[in-house]
Motif scaffolding. Structure first.
Motif, PDB file in Angstrom:
ATOM      1  N   LEU A   1     -13.905 -35.593  -1.859  1.00 41.79           N
ATOM      2  CA  LEU A   1     -12.663 -34.949  -2.274  1.00 41.79           C
ATOM      3  C   LEU A   1     -12.133 -34.052  -1.165  1.00 41.79           C
ATOM      4  CD1 LEU A   1     -13.640 -34.013  -5.925  1.00 41.79           C
ATOM      5  CD2 LEU A   1     -12.226 -35.916  -5.162  1.00 41.79           C
ATOM      6  N   ALA A   2     -10.851 -34.171  -0.895  1.00 39.81           N
ATOM      7  CA  ALA A   2     -10.241 -33.360   0.165  1.00 39.81           C
ATOM      8  C   ALA A   2     -10.205 -31.890  -0.226  1.00 39.81           C
ATOM      9  CB  ALA A   2      -8.827 -33.865   0.453  1.00 39.81           C
ATOM     10  N   TYR A   3     -10.151 -31.594  -1.516  1.00 42.79           N
ATOM     11  CA  TYR A   3      -9.996 -30.207  -1.968  1.00 42.79           C
ATOM     12  C   TYR A   3     -11.237 -29.365  -1.689  1.00 42.79           C
ATOM     13  CZ  TYR A   3      -8.651 -26.233  -4.836  1.00 42.79           C
ATOM     14  OH  TYR A   3      -8.321 -24.969  -5.256  1.00 42.79           O
ATOM     15  N   ASP A   4     -12.426 -29.926  -1.976  1.00 35.32           N
ATOM     16  CA  ASP A   4     -13.648 -29.129  -1.850  1.00 35.32           C
ATOM     17  C   ASP A   4     -14.801 -29.861  -1.163  1.00 35.32           C
ATOM     18  OD1 ASP A   4     -14.434 -30.934  -3.774  1.00 35.32           O
ATOM     19  OD2 ASP A   4     -14.338 -29.516  -5.437  1.00 35.32           O
ATOM     20  N   ASN A   5     -14.498 -31.054  -0.598  1.00 34.53           N
ATOM     21  CA  ASN A   5     -15.491 -31.868   0.117  1.00 34.53           C
ATOM     22  C   ASN A   5     -16.624 -32.382  -0.773  1.00 34.53           C
ATOM     23  OD1 ASN A   5     -14.191 -31.677   2.639  1.00 34.53           O
ATOM     24  ND2 ASN A   5     -15.159 -29.722   3.054  1.00 34.53           N
ATOM     25  N   TYR A   6     -16.459 -32.304  -2.079  1.00 34.42           N
ATOM     26  CA  TYR A   6     -17.474 -32.821  -2.997  1.00 34.42           C
ATOM     27  C   TYR A   6     -17.507 -34.342  -2.927  1.00 34.42           C
ATOM     28  CZ  TYR A   6     -20.561 -31.194  -6.725  1.00 34.42           C
ATOM     29  OH  TYR A   6     -21.656 -30.821  -7.455  1.00 34.42           O
ATOM     30  N   GLU A   7     -18.694 -34.930  -3.062  1.00 34.53           N
ATOM     31  CA  GLU A   7     -18.850 -36.370  -2.931  1.00 34.53           C
ATOM     32  C   GLU A   7     -19.428 -36.996  -4.192  1.00 34.53           C
ATOM     33  OE1 GLU A   7     -21.037 -37.457   0.560  1.00 34.53           O
ATOM     34  OE2 GLU A   7     -19.816 -36.221   1.897  1.00 34.53           O
ATOM     35  N   GLY A   8     -19.006 -38.217  -4.476  1.00 32.47           N
ATOM     36  CA  GLY A   8     -19.522 -38.962  -5.614  1.00 32.47           C
ATOM     37  C   GLY A   8     -18.836 -40.310  -5.709  1.00 32.47           C
ATOM     38  N   TRP A   9     -19.124 -41.021  -6.794  1.00 27.85           N
ATOM     39  CA  TRP A   9     -18.634 -42.398  -6.977  1.00 27.85           C
ATOM     40  C   TRP A   9     -17.578 -42.461  -8.071  1.00 27.85           C
ATOM     41  CZ3 TRP A   9     -20.414 -46.560  -4.042  1.00 27.85           C
ATOM     42  CH2 TRP A   9     -21.529 -46.309  -3.236  1.00 27.85           C
ATOM     43  N   ILE A  10     -16.499 -43.212  -7.806  1.00 24.90           N
ATOM     44  CA  ILE A  10     -15.519 -43.543  -8.837  1.00 24.90           C
ATOM     45  C   ILE A  10     -15.339 -45.060  -8.871  1.00 24.90           C
ATOM     46  CG2 ILE A  10     -14.321 -41.349  -8.521  1.00 24.90           C
ATOM     47  CD1 ILE A  10     -12.020 -42.899  -7.183  1.00 24.90           C
ATOM     48  N   HIS A  11     -14.877 -45.559 -10.005  1.00 23.67           N
ATOM     49  CA  HIS A  11     -14.658 -46.999 -10.106  1.00 23.67           C
ATOM     50  C   HIS A  11     -13.411 -47.383  -9.318  1.00 23.67           C
ATOM     51  CE1 HIS A  11     -14.176 -51.027 -11.836  1.00 23.67           C
ATOM     52  NE2 HIS A  11     -15.456 -50.933 -12.176  1.00 23.67           N
TER      53      HIS A  11
ATOM     54  N   THR B   1     -14.101 -21.498 -12.916  1.00 24.76           N
ATOM     55  CA  THR B   1     -13.709 -20.546 -11.876  1.00 24.76           C
ATOM     56  C   THR B   1     -12.929 -21.245 -10.760  1.00 24.76           C
ATOM     57  OG1 THR B   1     -15.955 -20.784 -10.982  1.00 24.76           O
ATOM     58  CG2 THR B   1     -15.500 -18.851 -12.331  1.00 24.76           C
ATOM     59  N   GLN B   2     -13.347 -22.464 -10.402  1.00 20.82           N
ATOM     60  CA  GLN B   2     -12.620 -23.191  -9.364  1.00 20.82           C
ATOM     61  C   GLN B   2     -11.177 -23.459  -9.790  1.00 20.82           C
ATOM     62  OE1 GLN B   2     -13.133 -27.473  -8.620  1.00 20.82           O
ATOM     63  NE2 GLN B   2     -13.570 -26.977  -6.485  1.00 20.82           N
ATOM     64  N   MET B   3     -10.987 -23.912 -11.022  1.00 22.49           N
ATOM     65  CA  MET B   3      -9.649 -24.277 -11.475  1.00 22.49           C
ATOM     66  C   MET B   3      -8.754 -23.053 -11.661  1.00 22.49           C
ATOM     67  SD  MET B   3      -9.589 -27.477 -11.339  1.00 22.49           S
ATOM     68  CE  MET B   3      -7.924 -27.620 -11.997  1.00 22.49           C
ATOM     69  N   VAL B   4      -9.310 -21.956 -12.146  1.00 26.75           N
ATOM     70  CA  VAL B   4      -8.506 -20.740 -12.298  1.00 26.75           C
ATOM     71  C   VAL B   4      -7.934 -20.312 -10.954  1.00 26.75           C
ATOM     72  CG1 VAL B   4      -8.617 -18.267 -12.803  1.00 26.75           C
ATOM     73  CG2 VAL B   4      -9.671 -19.913 -14.370  1.00 26.75           C
ATOM     74  N   TYR B   5      -8.756 -20.376  -9.918  1.00 29.61           N
ATOM     75  CA  TYR B   5      -8.270 -20.002  -8.592  1.00 29.61           C
ATOM     76  C   TYR B   5      -7.366 -21.076  -7.994  1.00 29.61           C
ATOM     77  CZ  TYR B   5     -10.509 -15.528  -8.023  1.00 29.61           C
ATOM     78  OH  TYR B   5     -10.834 -14.192  -8.135  1.00 29.61           O
ATOM     79  N   LYS B   6      -7.592 -22.345  -8.357  1.00 32.68           N
ATOM     80  CA  LYS B   6      -6.691 -23.389  -7.877  1.00 32.68           C
ATOM     81  C   LYS B   6      -5.266 -23.149  -8.387  1.00 32.68           C
ATOM     82  CE  LYS B   6      -5.601 -28.292  -7.757  1.00 32.68           C
ATOM     83  NZ  LYS B   6      -5.786 -29.646  -8.322  1.00 32.68           N
ATOM     84  N   LEU B   7      -5.147 -22.658  -9.612  1.00 31.12           N
ATOM     85  CA  LEU B   7      -3.824 -22.371 -10.163  1.00 31.12           C
ATOM     86  C   LEU B   7      -3.059 -21.366  -9.315  1.00 31.12           C
ATOM     87  CD1 LEU B   7      -4.550 -22.144 -14.009  1.00 31.12           C
ATOM     88  CD2 LEU B   7      -3.779 -24.131 -12.700  1.00 31.12           C
ATOM     89  N   LYS B   8      -3.795 -20.563  -8.538  1.00 29.21           N
ATOM     90  CA  LYS B   8      -3.173 -19.570  -7.656  1.00 29.21           C
ATOM     91  C   LYS B   8      -3.225 -20.010  -6.187  1.00 29.21           C
ATOM     92  CE  LYS B   8      -1.974 -16.726 -10.849  1.00 29.21           C
ATOM     93  NZ  LYS B   8      -0.521 -16.669 -11.217  1.00 29.21           N
ATOM     94  N   LYS B   9      -3.508 -21.280  -5.947  1.00 33.62           N
ATOM     95  CA  LYS B   9      -3.553 -21.851  -4.594  1.00 33.62           C
ATOM     96  C   LYS B   9      -4.626 -21.186  -3.726  1.00 33.62           C
ATOM     97  CE  LYS B   9       1.254 -23.451  -4.442  1.00 33.62           C
ATOM     98  NZ  LYS B   9       2.478 -23.520  -3.625  1.00 33.62           N
ATOM     99  N   ILE B  10      -5.743 -20.849  -4.345  1.00 37.68           N
ATOM    100  CA  ILE B  10      -6.888 -20.290  -3.637  1.00 37.68           C
ATOM    101  C   ILE B  10      -8.072 -21.223  -3.856  1.00 37.68           C
ATOM    102  CG2 ILE B  10      -8.483 -18.341  -3.458  1.00 37.68           C
ATOM    103  CD1 ILE B  10      -6.158 -16.593  -4.529  1.00 37.68           C
ATOM    104  N   LYS B  11      -8.672 -21.685  -2.765  1.00 39.50           N
ATOM    105  CA  LYS B  11      -9.719 -22.699  -2.876  1.00 39.50           C
ATOM    106  C   LYS B  11     -11.099 -22.072  -3.082  1.00 39.50           C
ATOM    107  CE  LYS B  11      -7.678 -26.581  -0.384  1.00 39.50           C
ATOM    108  NZ  LYS B  11      -7.886 -27.593   0.684  1.00 39.50           N
ATOM    109  N   LEU B  12     -11.771 -22.537  -4.123  1.00 38.43           N
ATOM    110  CA  LEU B  12     -13.186 -22.278  -4.310  1.00 38.43           C
ATOM    111  C   LEU B  12     -13.925 -23.605  -4.197  1.00 38.43           C
ATOM    112  CD1 LEU B  12     -13.545 -19.796  -7.319  1.00 38.43           C
ATOM    113  CD2 LEU B  12     -13.661 -19.298  -4.885  1.00 38.43           C
ATOM    114  N   LEU B  13     -15.150 -23.553  -3.738  1.00 42.24           N
ATOM    115  CA  LEU B  13     -15.971 -24.750  -3.698  1.00 42.24           C
ATOM    116  C   LEU B  13     -16.399 -25.115  -5.121  1.00 42.24           C
ATOM    117  CD1 LEU B  13     -18.000 -23.948  -0.463  1.00 42.24           C
ATOM    118  CD2 LEU B  13     -16.036 -25.481  -0.720  1.00 42.24           C
ATOM    119  N   ARG B  14     -17.110 -26.234  -5.278  1.00 42.42           N
ATOM    120  CA  ARG B  14     -17.322 -26.777  -6.624  1.00 42.42           C
ATOM    121  C   ARG B  14     -18.539 -26.208  -7.343  1.00 42.42           C
ATOM    122  NH1 ARG B  14     -17.674 -27.652 -11.083  1.00 42.42           N
ATOM    123  NH2 ARG B  14     -17.177 -29.510 -12.304  1.00 42.42           N
TER     124      ARG B  14
END
Length: 269
Positions: A47-57, A175-188
């Motif tokens: 993910l570009a937002y927080d560099n988290y990695e995983g699998w999607i279909h 916590t990540q999403m609350v800060y995303k609403l204010k355009k502040i990035k937290l990791l996952r």
């Protein structure tokens, strides 16, 4: 390297390439990712937002070329603040429901484009925190109160491991999403978030919006919540709830006991 974007309401990101695999996190509409590898009908993404990695279909992926990916990652991106809002695809004459916290890259006058498709969004968009107007102390308090107001949109959301939406969310997702609403990035992850921000020595010195972290008997950080004030915390435990907090930890009034032991407090803003 290949690239993609989520054009669905929400897509699960899993540990392994199987629908039965554990969900690590979720990708919401408008969030970008890099494609690292593929396996049968699955792709491993970062993910570009927080560099988290995983699998999607693969069927839940929408591919982008590098030029469009780079354009989208650099445009000003607003965030939807409606619990659910209908998004119109003018190009394909279709409608998609999108959730609180979805990304709207480059939106201007209710329109934005992704890979030659034009979208129309007529809902509410969150504003970033603003500490710049006169009266710095009062303005800081007012700005932080808007962060708490946004956070309360998730109140009573059910707990879901890996969740990031008002229909299911975990503690660090909240916590990540609350800060995303204010355009502040937290990791996952909670452990990653504990490494961000500046430490606060005492809860008496805390401010609304500070993050409180909690550990287990082995000293591992396992939980995080958002301080509403010096005596209350918003956190995801069974559901998103408000509990009392003091220097020892979170006190659950229903159970009449401390349920989480306070480890540290961090100030993000």
């Amino acid at each position: 390297m290949n690239f993609g974007i989520c054009l669905q309401s929400v897509v699960p990101v899993r540990v392994d390439h199987s629908h039965m695999s554990e969900m690590l996190t979720q990708v919401l509409f408008g969030e970008l990712y890099r494609i690292i590898e593929s396996e049968e009908h699955w792709i491993r993404i970062q993910l570009a937002y927080d560099n988290y990695e995983g699998w999607i279909h693969q069927k839940q992926s929408f591919s982008l070329d590098e030029e469009e990916f780079l354009r989208l990652i650099h445009v000003d991106t607003s965030v939807s603040i409606d619990l659910v809002q209908l998004l119109s695809n003018e190009t394909r004459s279709s409608i998609t429901p999108i959730l609180l916290g979805s990304s709207l890259p480059g939106i201007t006058d209710e329109k934005f484009s992704i890979a030659k498709q034009t979208f129309i969004f007529e809902g509410l968009k969150s504003n970033p925190l603003n500490f710049d107007t006169p009266g710095p102390t009062q303005n800081r308090q007012n700005a932080k109160q808007t962060l708490i107001d946004d956070a309360l949109l998730y109140f009573n959301a059910p707990y879901l491991w890996g969740g990031r939406t008002p229909f299911g969310i975990d503690c660090s997702g909240l916590t990540q999403m609350v800060y995303k609403l204010k355009k502040i990035k937290l990791l996952r992850d909670v452990v990653q978030q504990a490494k961000q921000g500046e430490p606060i020595n005492f809860i008496a010195e805390s401010e609304p919006g500070d993050l409180a972290f909690f550990d287990d008997e082995e000293g591992n950080i396992t939980h995080v919540g958002l301080l509403i004030n010096k005596e209350q915390i918003l956190h995801a435990s069974g559901h998103v709830r408000i509990d009392k907090i003091d220097h020892e930890g979170i006190f659950n009034e229903e159970e009449k006991r401390y349920t989480y032991k306070l480890r540290m407090i961090k100030r993000i803003i």
